[in-house]
Design a protein around this motif. Structure first.
Motif, short mmCIF file in Angstrom:
data_model
loop_
_atom_site.label_atom_id
_atom_site.label_comp_id
_atom_site.label_asym_id
_atom_site.label_seq_id
_atom_site.Cartn_x
_atom_site.Cartn_y
_atom_site.Cartn_z
N HIS A 228 -2.69 10.29 -7.91
CA HIS A 228 -2.30 10.83 -7.33
C HIS A 228 -1.35 12.53 -7.66
N HIS A 229 -0.51 11.14 -8.59
CA HIS A 229 0.73 12.00 -8.97
C HIS A 229 2.01 12.02 -8.09
N TYR A 230 1.71 11.53 -6.69
CA TYR A 230 2.55 11.46 -5.87
C TYR A 230 2.73 13.05 -4.86
N THR A 231 1.79 13.85 -5.13
CA THR A 231 1.45 14.68 -4.70
C THR A 231 1.61 14.54 -3.02
N SER A 232 2.10 15.84 -2.16
CA SER A 232 2.61 15.20 -0.92
C SER A 232 0.99 15.54 -0.10
N GLU A 233 1.53 15.14 1.42
CA GLU A 233 0.02 14.19 2.61
C GLU A 233 -0.19 15.76 2.90
N THR A 234 -1.24 15.66 2.77
CA THR A 234 -1.65 16.62 3.76
C THR A 234 -2.33 16.37 5.25
N SER A 235 -2.65 15.51 5.70
CA SER A 235 -3.14 14.67 7.38
C SER A 235 -2.67 14.24 7.57
N SER A 236 -2.26 13.76 8.21
CA SER A 236 -1.34 12.37 9.48
C SER A 236 -2.10 11.85 9.32
N ASN A 237 -1.47 10.53 10.50
CA ASN A 237 -2.18 8.83 10.56
C ASN A 237 -1.56 9.18 11.65
N THR A 238 -2.69 8.05 12.50
CA THR A 238 -2.46 7.26 13.85
C THR A 238 -2.59 5.96 13.53
N PHE A 239 -1.54 5.19 14.17
CA PHE A 239 -1.63 3.85 13.94
C PHE A 239 -1.27 3.67 15.40
N VAL B 31 -1.20 -1.20 8.62
CA VAL B 31 -0.43 -0.56 7.25
C VAL B 31 -0.54 -0.37 5.93
N ARG B 32 0.52 -1.91 5.57
CA ARG B 32 1.29 -2.36 4.36
C ARG B 32 1.78 -1.47 4.10
N SER C 278 1.11 -1.52 0.12
CA SER C 278 0.04 -0.23 -0.15
C SER C 278 0.57 1.31 0.13
N SER C 279 0.44 2.78 0.40
CA SER C 279 0.62 3.44 0.14
C SER C 279 0.22 4.27 1.07
N SER C 280 0.99 6.02 1.50
CA SER C 280 0.31 6.44 1.56
C SER C 280 -0.78 6.77 0.61
N ARG C 281 -1.38 8.38 1.58
CA ARG C 281 -2.85 8.73 0.51
C ARG C 281 -2.44 8.86 -0.66
N ASN C 282 -1.17 9.74 -0.84
CA ASN C 282 -1.37 10.08 -1.86
C ASN C 282 0.17 10.17 -2.63
N TRP C 283 0.59 8.74 -2.43
CA TRP C 283 1.60 8.39 -2.89
C TRP C 283 1.44 7.16 -3.98
N ASN C 284 1.55 7.73 -5.68
CA ASN C 284 0.48 6.92 -6.11
C ASN C 284 0.40 7.58 -7.12
N ALA C 285 0.14 6.53 -8.46
CA ALA C 285 0.35 7.89 -9.90
C ALA C 285 -0.94 7.97 -9.89
N ALA D 208 7.41 3.41 4.70
CA ALA D 208 8.16 3.25 3.04
C ALA D 208 6.33 4.11 2.71
N GLN D 209 6.34 5.05 1.11
CA GLN D 209 5.46 5.25 0.03
C GLN D 209 4.80 5.71 1.07
N ARG D 210 4.67 7.15 1.55
CA ARG D 210 5.92 7.88 0.94
C ARG D 210 7.03 7.59 2.79
N ALA D 211 8.32 8.04 2.58
CA ALA D 211 8.52 8.53 3.98
C ALA D 211 8.26 8.79 4.70
N GLU D 212 7.51 8.39 5.84
CA GLU D 212 6.58 8.98 7.03
C GLU D 212 7.19 8.38 8.61
N LEU D 213 7.90 9.71 9.33
CA LEU D 213 8.20 9.06 10.35
C LEU D 213 7.47 9.86 11.68
#
Length: 502
Positions: A219-230, A473-474, A210-217, A492-497
């Motif tokens: 969404h054109h690999y655009t920037s993420e604008t909302s955070s995650n909670t796992f 998270v996949r 899988s990937s973060s919300r926008n890390w894919n073709a 990974a995808q997008r690199a997220e700390l």
């Protein structure tokens, strides 16, 4: 390079007749300025001084001073063209992938070979230390980076006796005394009885599913604008920093192996608010870059993704708080650690199985991201380490998977001078995850944390199984780091700390 008329290409440098006739460069007409352009960007190495950066250059020299190199000298510097003026050569530079302006060639480290301050090799007839691994960078007469493989060395490997090695490239020369120590008493023995382990589980393997919300073709690999909670079993991980896709010019724009910074992360370390990650262009690379972010200054979770489009004043501040190492030997790049002043790397070969080879530890200065010291070591007979972490400047913890006995071993290595003495401190039965390699390993608050895809295991220092965190998270885990009461996990995808309390 602007201009339609092209005369010829010499060794990758294009000389355009249009510029020689007089084109506008940065806004001012440049009559008979000698201009050279590259098909793709070359990598430049900053020197020690601070120089003005200008908007324009002409035959008489630069004009339109607007900033200084002091904000950018630790970034990834690239250029596609330079011009010769009455005041010398000026290069049109990009920093961390963003166009900046024109700077004097005097800014760059020219005809220079930078080496580690010292190298201590444990005597081992079965392993020769590759002497080029001690190179921070080498440059030509223009301050352009040269691949370490092109540097001539008087001795390619050092294994059993101390040697002085001479390095040269063109007019650049340097020497390094590589010390060989006996290693007597440094290796330990694996003799602990493993503790009971976890029930073995399975996960997906072979790259992120899988990937973060926008890390894919789509969404054109655009920037993420909302955070995650796992969340899992009392551990909550929240987004701390989304990282840039590249900290350089992107795919296909770099004309050398040293240029592209990204897009594959492998490991992380966080200490004193400095977050460092290893970055590679390919998962098969042994050389790459370290990128450090000062989280004390970079408060936003999202802004660092937008280095090329953010406001100039914001970019200058971010560039001043992001440091990129030279293109150096990092091995797999998954095993990192740090102290207040240094970053440590176990530069291992993750494709090498158990055997007699030594392994390399790199100590890298946080101040300028260059190698300060290198040691080689062995923990025991037939024990080659693929995962390690560092606690302070004198302690390394290593994880060894003993497939033959179906257990994990935990080793502590303590440094005294240049010697690293190994002791087995614990062991745990089982494979934890039966179909996936370890993706991250760290130590904090008396416990080890071992990461696999979508799984993290908490183990006591003596090998006692404590907790199993299972996520969905996949996305590949690309490194763990414990600092104080915080556990940092990179996806990974997008690199997220991400960050959680332990």
């Amino acid at each position: 390079m602007e201009g339609r008329s092209m005369k010829k290409s010499i060794k990758g440098v294009i000389i355009t007749s249009a510029l020689l006739a007089g084109l506008f460069i940065g806004g001012y007409q440049s009559q008979h300025v000698s201009a050279k352009s590259y098909d793709k960007a070359v990598t430049k190495i900053a020197g020690n001084g601070n120089y003005a950066i200008y908007h324009r250059v002409s035959k008489g020299g630069p004009s339109g001073k607007f900033t200084s190199t002091k904000y950018f000298k630790h970034g990834q510097i690239q250029s596609k063209r330079y011009v010769s003026t009455k005041k010398g050569n000026f290069w049109d530079i990009y920093v961390d992938g963003r166009h900046v302006g024109w700077v004097s060639e005097k800014f760059f480290a020219r005809n220079t070979i930078s080496l580690a301050g010292s190298v201590s090799v444990v005597k081992n007839s079965d392993y020769g230390f590759p002497t080029r691994d001690a190179i921070n960078y080498a440059t030509d007469s223009h301050g352009t980076a040269v691949n370490p493989s092109k540097v001539s060395v008087s001795k390619a490997y050092v294994s059993t006796s101390s040697s002085t090695v001479d390095y040269s490239y063109g007019k650049a020369k340097a020497s390094l005394n590589i010390d060989v120590r006996s290693g007597k008493g440094e290796m330990g023995e694996a003799n602990l009885t493993p503790k009971s382990g976890f029930k073995s589980v399975t996960t997906w393997n072979g790259g992120s599913k899988s990937s973060s919300r926008n890390w894919n073709a789509a969404h054109h690999y655009t920037s993420e604008t909302s955070s995650n909670t796992f969340r899992s079993n009392g551990l909550t991980l929240r987004t701390r920093l989304f990282q840039p896709r590249f900290v350089s010019l992107g795919y296909g724009q770099a004309g050398d192996a040293m240029g592209q910074v990204g897009v594959i992360p492998e490991g992380i370390t966080v200490n004193s608010g400095i977050f460092t990650t290893s970055m590679f262009t390919s998962s098969n690379d042994q050389h790459g870059h370290l990128v450090s972010y000062n989280l004390n200054a970079i408060k936003s979770k999202y802004a660092a993704q937008n280095l090329t489009t953010m406001r100039w004043s914001t970019f200058r501040s971010y560039a001043n708080n992001i440091k990129v190492s030279p293109y150096i030997k990092l091995g797999h790049g998954q095993s990192l650690g740090s102290s207040s002043s240094y970053i440590y790397v176990l530069a291992n070969d993750n494709k090498y199985n158990n055997g007699p080879r030594s392994e390399e530890i790199l100590q890298i200065r946080k101040s300028d991201m260059k190698i300060n010291k290198i040691w080689t070591f062995r923990i025991a007979e037939n024990r080659y380490i693929h995962n390690a972490t560092f606690v302070g400047d004198n302690t390394m913890y290593a994880l060894f998977h003993n497939g033959g006995y179906n257990n994990y071993e935990y080793w502590k290595l303590t440094r005294s001078g240049d010697s690293w003495t190994a002791t087995e401190v614990g062991a745990t039965k089982g494979r934890f995850v039966s179909n996936s390699p370890v993706q991250g390993f760290t130590y904090g608050n008396g416990n080890f944390f071992i990461g696999f895809n979508d799984h993290i295991f908490k183990v006591g220092e003596n090998g006692t199984a404590k907790k199993h965190y299972r996520f969905n998270v996949r996305r590949e885990i690309e490194g763990l780091s414990a600092n104080g009461s915080n556990l940092y996990v990179q996806f990974a995808q997008r690199a997220e700390l991400t960050q959680g309390r332990i």
